[in-house]
Design an enzyme around this catalytic site. Sequence first.
Site, mmCIF file in Angstrom:
data_model
loop_
_atom_site.group_PDB
_atom_site.id
_atom_site.type_symbol
_atom_site.label_atom_id
_atom_site.label_comp_id
_atom_site.label_asym_id
_atom_site.label_seq_id
_atom_site.Cartn_x
_atom_site.Cartn_y
_atom_site.Cartn_z
ATOM 1 N N LYS A 59 4.476 -0.096 -0.302
ATOM 2 C CA LYS A 59 4.847 -1.442 -0.759
ATOM 3 C C LYS A 59 5.246 -1.380 -2.213
ATOM 4 O O LYS A 59 4.407 -1.191 -3.098
ATOM 5 C CB LYS A 59 3.715 -2.446 -0.578
ATOM 6 C CG LYS A 59 4.177 -3.844 -1.001
ATOM 7 C CD LYS A 59 3.030 -4.772 -1.207
ATOM 8 C CE LYS A 59 2.985 -5.546 -2.491
ATOM 9 N NZ LYS A 59 4.051 -5.582 -3.427
ATOM 10 N N GLY B 121 -2.724 -0.216 -9.786
ATOM 11 C CA GLY B 121 -2.520 -1.560 -10.320
ATOM 12 C C GLY B 121 -3.695 -1.938 -11.200
ATOM 13 O O GLY B 121 -4.420 -1.070 -11.688
ATOM 14 N N GLU C 57 -6.108 3.804 -8.666
ATOM 15 C CA GLU C 57 -5.663 4.223 -10.007
ATOM 16 C C GLU C 57 -5.426 2.949 -10.801
ATOM 17 O O GLU C 57 -4.449 2.247 -10.576
ATOM 18 C CB GLU C 57 -4.358 5.028 -9.920
ATOM 19 C CG GLU C 57 -4.481 6.345 -9.212
ATOM 20 C CD GLU C 57 -5.295 7.359 -9.974
ATOM 21 O OE1 GLU C 57 -5.527 7.165 -11.187
ATOM 22 O OE2 GLU C 57 -5.747 8.328 -9.356
ATOM 23 N N CYS D 190 -0.395 2.989 -18.011
ATOM 24 C CA CYS D 190 -1.844 2.912 -17.747
ATOM 25 C C CYS D 190 -2.615 3.767 -18.733
ATOM 26 O O CYS D 190 -3.764 3.477 -19.043
ATOM 27 C CB CYS D 190 -2.128 3.347 -16.320
ATOM 28 S SG CYS D 190 -1.444 4.947 -15.925
ATOM 29 N N GLU E 227 -6.939 -5.116 -21.641
ATOM 30 C CA GLU E 227 -5.709 -4.331 -21.544
ATOM 31 C C GLU E 227 -4.501 -5.231 -21.806
ATOM 32 O O GLU E 227 -4.367 -6.289 -21.198
ATOM 33 C CB GLU E 227 -5.602 -3.713 -20.145
ATOM 34 C CG GLU E 227 -4.496 -2.699 -20.030
ATOM 35 C CD GLU E 227 -4.304 -2.166 -18.608
ATOM 36 O OE1 GLU E 227 -4.593 -2.901 -17.650
ATOM 37 O OE2 GLU E 227 -3.844 -1.028 -18.483
HETATM 38 P P1 NAD Z 1 -1.143 -5.629 -10.136
HETATM 39 O O1 NAD Z 1 -2.507 -5.171 -9.854
HETATM 40 O O2 NAD Z 1 -0.888 -7.059 -10.420
HETATM 41 O O3 NAD Z 1 -0.151 -5.280 -8.909
HETATM 42 C C1 NAD Z 1 -0.067 -3.990 -8.362
HETATM 43 C C2 NAD Z 1 0.417 -4.084 -6.926
HETATM 44 O O4 NAD Z 1 -0.571 -4.748 -6.152
HETATM 45 C C3 NAD Z 1 1.716 -4.889 -6.737
HETATM 46 O O5 NAD Z 1 2.518 -4.220 -5.794
HETATM 47 C C4 NAD Z 1 1.217 -6.210 -6.166
HETATM 48 O O6 NAD Z 1 2.155 -6.857 -5.349
HETATM 49 C C5 NAD Z 1 0.028 -5.748 -5.350
HETATM 50 N N1 NAD Z 1 -0.958 -6.794 -5.062
HETATM 51 C C6 NAD Z 1 -1.226 -7.924 -5.772
HETATM 52 N N2 NAD Z 1 -2.192 -8.645 -5.167
HETATM 53 C C7 NAD Z 1 -2.567 -7.941 -4.069
HETATM 54 C C8 NAD Z 1 -3.532 -8.152 -3.047
HETATM 55 N N3 NAD Z 1 -4.308 -9.249 -3.026
HETATM 56 N N4 NAD Z 1 -3.657 -7.220 -2.089
HETATM 57 C C9 NAD Z 1 -2.888 -6.107 -2.084
HETATM 58 N N5 NAD Z 1 -1.946 -5.865 -3.022
HETATM 59 C C10 NAD Z 1 -1.780 -6.769 -3.990
HETATM 60 O O7 NAD Z 1 -0.663 -4.675 -11.273
HETATM 61 P P2 NAD Z 1 0.563 -4.894 -12.210
HETATM 62 O O8 NAD Z 1 0.217 -6.038 -13.101
HETATM 63 O O9 NAD Z 1 1.816 -4.922 -11.396
HETATM 64 O O10 NAD Z 1 0.534 -3.501 -13.020
HETATM 65 C C11 NAD Z 1 -0.209 -3.331 -14.138
HETATM 66 C C12 NAD Z 1 -1.551 -2.684 -13.871
HETATM 67 O O11 NAD Z 1 -1.409 -1.424 -13.203
HETATM 68 C C13 NAD Z 1 -2.246 -2.367 -15.182
HETATM 69 O O12 NAD Z 1 -3.612 -2.694 -15.125
HETATM 70 C C14 NAD Z 1 -2.062 -0.871 -15.305
HETATM 71 O O13 NAD Z 1 -2.957 -0.245 -16.162
HETATM 72 C C15 NAD Z 1 -2.159 -0.425 -13.894
HETATM 73 N N6 NAD Z 1 -1.590 0.925 -13.717
HETATM 74 C C16 NAD Z 1 -2.410 1.995 -13.463
HETATM 75 C C17 NAD Z 1 -1.883 3.278 -13.334
HETATM 76 C C18 NAD Z 1 -2.750 4.495 -13.038
HETATM 77 O O14 NAD Z 1 -2.223 5.485 -12.574
HETATM 78 N N7 NAD Z 1 -4.044 4.473 -13.297
HETATM 79 C C19 NAD Z 1 -0.515 3.464 -13.463
HETATM 80 C C20 NAD Z 1 0.285 2.366 -13.731
HETATM 81 C C21 NAD Z 1 -0.265 1.101 -13.842
#
Ligand code: NAD
Length: 487
Positions: free
Chosen positions: A173, A226, A248, A282, A379
Amino acid sequence: MQRFQYFIDGEFLDGEGLFQSIDPATGDVWAEMPEAREIDVDRAVTAAEKALYEGPWAKMTATQRGKLLYKLADLVAANAQKLAELETRDTGKVIRETSAQIAYVADYYRYYAGIADKIEGSYLPIDKPDMDVWLRREPVGVVAMVVPWNSQLFLSAVKIGPALAAGCTMVVKASEDGPAPLLEFARLVHEAGFPAGVINIITGFGPSCGATLGRHPKVAHIAFTGGPETARHVVRNSAENLASTSLELGGKSPFIVFADADLESAANAQVAGIFAATGQSCVAGSRLIVEASIKDSFLSILKRKAEAIRIGSPLDMETEVGPLATKRQQGHVAALVEKSIQSGARLVTGGQRPDGAGYYFPPTILDCDGVNSPSLAEEFFGPVLSVVSFETEAEALRLANDTRYGLASGVFTQNLTRAHRLMKGIRAGVVWVNTYRAVSPIAPFGGFGLSGHGREGGLAAALDYTRTKTIWLRTSDDPIPDPFIMR
Ligand code: NAD
């Protein structure tokens, strides 16, 4: 206007719904994306399950799977520039980074192509003379992969590569913010010749598409990247299907600089750590913990470098910092800076959202010494550095560990024994010493605490996409003795 389709069961399809994608550099709609709803998610997962057990994929040898992965790697390398332009257009991440990163993504697929036929079972030295016992490693099942907007091709490659090597099938997704590069990547999956249903790529909104996918009864594992708040939803959803999870998540990574460090080099690493990708990383080294005796001189080097950063169109090769990916993210960064200043943090540079189109925010430094600033705990996922100082090594370590996150960290010092003490003492999944933001397919990556669990990269990641099956074979021709005693 460009229109994208999603990829289910080997076919490119329009979605049940449709949504618009915005170019973050201008704020204008530039493309239409297919929105997967419940029915599409079910179609994708059903196709993945069929491919897992019934299709040609199920009969392939591991070496054949590896060959398909090599083909995919070559196609990613050959199309890196096109994919990079799409990612830049749809997310605002600067082209000088997307083009280098996507070329490197090909190496992740190559690494896991080589791993495919090195995943071995084992023969157990069992404690019974008339039994032969083996462990087979089998694919864990259908994997749901959910990624955020930043670096979607990279963050999906570290999941797709090992899962394919292990023989899994999957539904990926893409984030609703900037899904274009992953939807385009589906064309390469098709061209590489993967059987229908092995890799399905959809996009849609989190609470509808993401949640439906995560709790689907046919999903065995959820690989999620995320934020921690979303991760909690993912884990709650997995209570429905009891799927395993790898998470992650975000970070508030410490970047420690001692007075004996090469300050010019440390400052460059700090710029890479917090301003590259407009801070939407991240592993952003967002908490500078600097020895008090060099705080002023180090901050003046950083200020000079931050103010010299070229901000502009992300499609321009000269641009170093582009816009944030969404208006929502720009608002979040601006609000948190404001809140931090109100709590007493002192602005060293940046801090003001510029006028004009696009979701820009300038490289910003906040001096938080002696202040209980929210910027030290929350963050940003944006180009904002919070600074505190220390007098002793013990204090530096205490400040570094003063977070519930634990993804990455940086230590800058010429003192070897001190570096060793800190690399043991820091509670984070990655410690970079005299460097920052280095990654490789060979090196596992992942967090402690609120930064999640599970590792991506390395051989261990491929093993995480397998489950063991224990096979018992009785070698005696004698009849089975007393059936009432467990043997
Ligand atoms: P987010 O958590 O809002 O979204 C991530 C994904 O989850 C999206 O595809 C979103 O559609 C989906 N999602 C949202 N609600 C959901 C639900 N209820 N059930 C299932 N999926 C759902 O993250 P974001 O704001 O898009 O990205 C930023 C975050 O990601 C930051 O916290 C960042 O640090 C983290 N991140 C972590 C890494 C890592 O490798 N550790 C890498 C990149 C980003």
